[in-house]
Write a protein that holds these residues in place. Structure first.
Motif, short mmCIF file in Angstrom:
data_model
loop_
_atom_site.label_atom_id
_atom_site.label_comp_id
_atom_site.label_asym_id
_atom_site.label_seq_id
_atom_site.Cartn_x
_atom_site.Cartn_y
_atom_site.Cartn_z
N ALA A 360 0.01 41.66 -54.51
CA ALA A 360 -0.16 42.13 -53.14
C ALA A 360 -0.32 40.96 -52.18
O ALA A 360 0.32 40.90 -51.13
N MET A 361 -1.15 40.01 -52.55
CA MET A 361 -1.46 38.90 -51.64
C MET A 361 -0.31 37.90 -51.54
O MET A 361 -0.11 37.29 -50.49
N ASP A 362 0.41 37.73 -52.63
CA ASP A 362 1.57 36.84 -52.58
C ASP A 362 2.62 37.36 -51.60
O ASP A 362 3.43 36.61 -51.09
N ASN A 363 2.60 38.65 -51.38
CA ASN A 363 3.56 39.27 -50.48
C ASN A 363 2.99 39.26 -49.05
O ASN A 363 2.53 40.27 -48.55
N ASP A 364 3.02 38.11 -48.45
CA ASP A 364 2.59 37.95 -47.06
C ASP A 364 1.16 38.41 -46.82
O ASP A 364 0.87 39.07 -45.84
N PHE A 365 0.29 38.06 -47.78
CA PHE A 365 -1.15 38.32 -47.62
C PHE A 365 -1.43 39.79 -47.31
O PHE A 365 -2.07 40.11 -46.31
N ASN A 366 -0.95 40.66 -48.18
CA ASN A 366 -1.10 42.09 -47.92
C ASN A 366 -2.49 42.56 -48.37
O ASN A 366 -2.67 43.11 -49.46
N THR A 367 -3.44 42.35 -47.50
CA THR A 367 -4.83 42.67 -47.84
C THR A 367 -5.06 44.18 -47.95
O THR A 367 -5.93 44.62 -48.69
N ALA A 368 -4.27 44.94 -47.21
CA ALA A 368 -4.43 46.40 -47.26
C ALA A 368 -4.08 46.89 -48.66
O ALA A 368 -4.78 47.72 -49.26
N GLN A 369 -3.00 46.36 -49.19
CA GLN A 369 -2.59 46.74 -50.54
C GLN A 369 -3.60 46.21 -51.56
O GLN A 369 -3.93 46.91 -52.52
N ALA A 370 -4.10 45.02 -51.32
CA ALA A 370 -5.09 44.45 -52.23
C ALA A 370 -6.35 45.30 -52.26
O ALA A 370 -6.94 45.52 -53.33
N GLN A 371 -6.76 45.82 -51.12
CA GLN A 371 -7.91 46.71 -51.11
C GLN A 371 -7.63 47.97 -51.92
O GLN A 371 -8.52 48.50 -52.58
N GLY A 372 -6.39 48.44 -51.84
CA GLY A 372 -5.99 49.58 -52.66
C GLY A 372 -6.19 49.30 -54.13
O GLY A 372 -6.64 50.16 -54.89
N VAL A 373 -5.86 48.08 -54.54
CA VAL A 373 -6.04 47.68 -55.94
C VAL A 373 -7.53 47.70 -56.30
O VAL A 373 -7.92 48.14 -57.39
N PHE A 374 -8.38 47.27 -55.38
CA PHE A 374 -9.83 47.31 -55.64
C PHE A 374 -10.28 48.74 -55.89
O PHE A 374 -11.01 49.02 -56.84
N PHE A 375 -9.86 49.64 -55.03
CA PHE A 375 -10.30 51.04 -55.17
C PHE A 375 -9.77 51.67 -56.44
O PHE A 375 -10.44 52.46 -57.09
N ASP A 376 -8.56 51.32 -56.76
CA ASP A 376 -7.95 51.83 -57.98
C ASP A 376 -8.79 51.38 -59.18
O ASP A 376 -9.04 52.15 -60.10
#
Length: 490
Positions: A360-376
């Motif tokens: 997620a983060m390698d893809n233009d610092f996609n923090t929103a997606q990274a947060q999704g990973v946290f919740f998952d």
RNA sequence: GGCGGCGUAGCCAAGUGGCUAAGGCAGUGGUCUGCAAAACCAUUAUUCAUCGGUUCGACUCCGAUCGCCGCCUCCA
């Protein structure tokens, strides 16, 4: 490594390839220090704080430069209003800026140059432009010859003719071409001034970044960042100055973050929808602001509202609740004999936490997606924790603890989950009780009374107590280990 | 007027042409509970503003239309 970043210059995502292997040189336009910082400044600082932390986490060396504009028209005007000097005012608000940044937990850049401390470097750069006939003195000012730079407009995607047609540019008798911009401004009486070959004056706004980035990062460097409003004219002019003077490409990648809006409008003082960082921090924990800001990709607009902050609060608490619960698991109570209850799917999910985060983060610092990973991940952790028996397998406990450690480490890149979970939640609870019309002693004595009632199966009184507390926003939870309570957030 | 961006469920928000369109909040059903709440489980977009086109295949690429926003003046 495969970090891709959206480059304003090309309008596309490009692979980050530092000029010097493994070493990223980053310049970010900092504040003009004449007032308290607002939530938009917070987004800027937090976005680049995250970028730097992530690049370092990925093993890159980062040299991060962020300037202070401590001399300009707004500073002079505000200092006059307040009956103080530009220098005093600028320094005061730099201190206030540090207060806010420290409260937000933003790391300091490696170098924080001030414009006023780099006047000789700016003058040298202007002299070079004049020498090459790319700038001309006029009435004590010095202007950049926009026509000398054929690529002018390449960053913002406009051309000189279109802009002239826009006709929002005030006519200035001193300029040869209406789009020429000032490099050096002659001082009026009483204004701060520095000596120069063109007489006493002060630098134009754009030249400081060209001069200071050159001094600390070189003529060509990797990334230059700032808010989207800086694309034109500020960054466009920086390119013209630096590439004009040095004859080399100025910056490989340009990162621009979006605005914070309030009720879908850009913040502005005239609209009265202006919120300072300290306004926000009076009401919300800094991690809640961070959570909110990183819940959207950095290039998108972000609309501030109480309800959005409430969502962020719920979300962050959910993460902390999970961490706190797993922190509390006691490794002494485990046994090596119990079989693991982890399914292959659970194991895979937890094992992929870090790689999914990186993706997620390698893809233009996609923090929103990274947060999704946290919740998952939290969902999986909660489920496993809930299924643990009285004597859980030690390997399961170890897996949970290890996942939480990873989660904390990764969340730390966004400045989240940096506090002890139990302490964070207890502190939150305390703050919230303070806002309620009841104190902890009363709550606990009522709970004790209710426990007695429940033993006697006096449900009427028991429910009455529960309703009474609920009316004061205290919500009871009857668990196997007794009754706990929380403050309701709606 | 010029340039750029956005339009994905009730709300917020990811989505790098092809595997089940992430995740959060809210909702609904279930487990649990004396009843609740919380937690957990399950479920909620045959569809990605509209209309065309390219393609074996498009939320993803191209064009047009509608709507919203930003920049063009200081601005994070």
């Amino acid at each position: 490594m495969n970090i891709r970043i959206h480059n304003t210059l090309s309008g596309k995502k490009e692979l980050l390839q530092p000029i010097e292997e493994g070493h990223v040189k980053l310049y970010v336009c900092g504040i003009t220090s004449y007032d308290y910082c607002h939530i938009g400044h917070a987004r800027s600082s937090l976005a680049f704080d995250m970028v730097v932390r992530y690049l370092r986490y990925r093993g890159l060396k980062v040299t991060f430069v962020r300037n202070f504009t401590d001399i300009d028209d707004k500073i002079i005007a505000r200092a006059n209003e307040q009956g103080t000097s530009a220098e005093e005012l600028a320094n005061r608000f730099i201190e206030e800026f540090y207060t806010d940044m420290d409260a937000l937990g933003v790391d300091r850049p490696d170098i924080e140059p001030k414009a006023t401390e780099h006047i000789p470097e700016m003058i040298a750069l202007i002299e070079e432009l004049v020498r090459q006939d790319k700038a001309y003195p006029s009435g004590g000012d010095v202007y950049y010859v926009v026509d000398s730079f054929p690529e002018y407009g390449k960053l913002s995607g406009r051309n000189i003719e279109d802009m002239k047609a826009g006709a929002r540019i005030a006519v200035n008798e001193q300029k040869r071409h209406p789009m020429d911009f000032v490099l050096w401004k002659s001082s009026k009486p009483g204004e701060p001034k520095w000596d120069s070959p063109w007489g006493p004056g002060r630098p134009g706004w754009h030249i400081e970044c060209s001069a200071m980035s050159k001094k600390y990062l070189g003529e060509t460097f990797d990334i230059h960042g700032g808010g989207q409003d800086l694309i034109f004219p500020h960054h466009e002019n920086e390119i013209a100055q630096s590439e004009g003077a040095n004859g080399k490409k100025f910056v490989n990648m340009w990162i621009h973050h979006g605005f914070v809006t309030i009720r879908d409008e850009k913040m502005s003082k005239s609209l009265g929808n202006f919120l300072t960082i300290r306004d926000i921090l009076n009401n919300y924990h800094p991690e809640i602001l961070r959570f909110f800001i990183f819940s959207t990709h950095y290039r998108n607009p972000l609309d501030f509202s109480e309800s959005a902050m409430q969502d962020a609060t719920s979300g962050l608490e959910r993460l902390y609740e999970c961490v706190a619960a797993i922190d509390e698991l006691n490794e002494q109570d485990t046994t090596d004999h119990s079989p693991s209850i982890l399914t292959d799917k659970d194991g895979a999910k937890l094992g992929q936490l870090e790689s999914r985060f990186q993706q997620a983060m390698d893809n233009d610092f996609n923090t929103a997606q990274a947060q999704g990973v946290f919740f998952d991940t939290v969902k999986t952790l909660n489920r496993i924790r809930r299924q643990l028996g009285v004597s859980p397998s030690s390997s399961d406990i170890a897996t949970l603890k290890k996942s939480v450690a990873t989660l904390r480490n990764l969340a730390g890149i966004m400045g989240l989950l940096t506090e002890d979970a139990k302490t964070f939640l207890a502190k939150r609870k305390q703050e919230m009780v303070a806002a309620c019309d009841i104190d902890v002693e009363t709550i606990e004595s009522l709970i004790n009374e209710r426990i007695q009632c429940r033993k006697e199966k006096n449900w009427a009184r028991s429910d009455e107590i529960r309703d009474e507390l609920l009316a004061k926003n205290i919500e009871l939870k009857d668990g196997p280990d007794g009754t706990t309570w929380v403050v309701r957030t709606t």
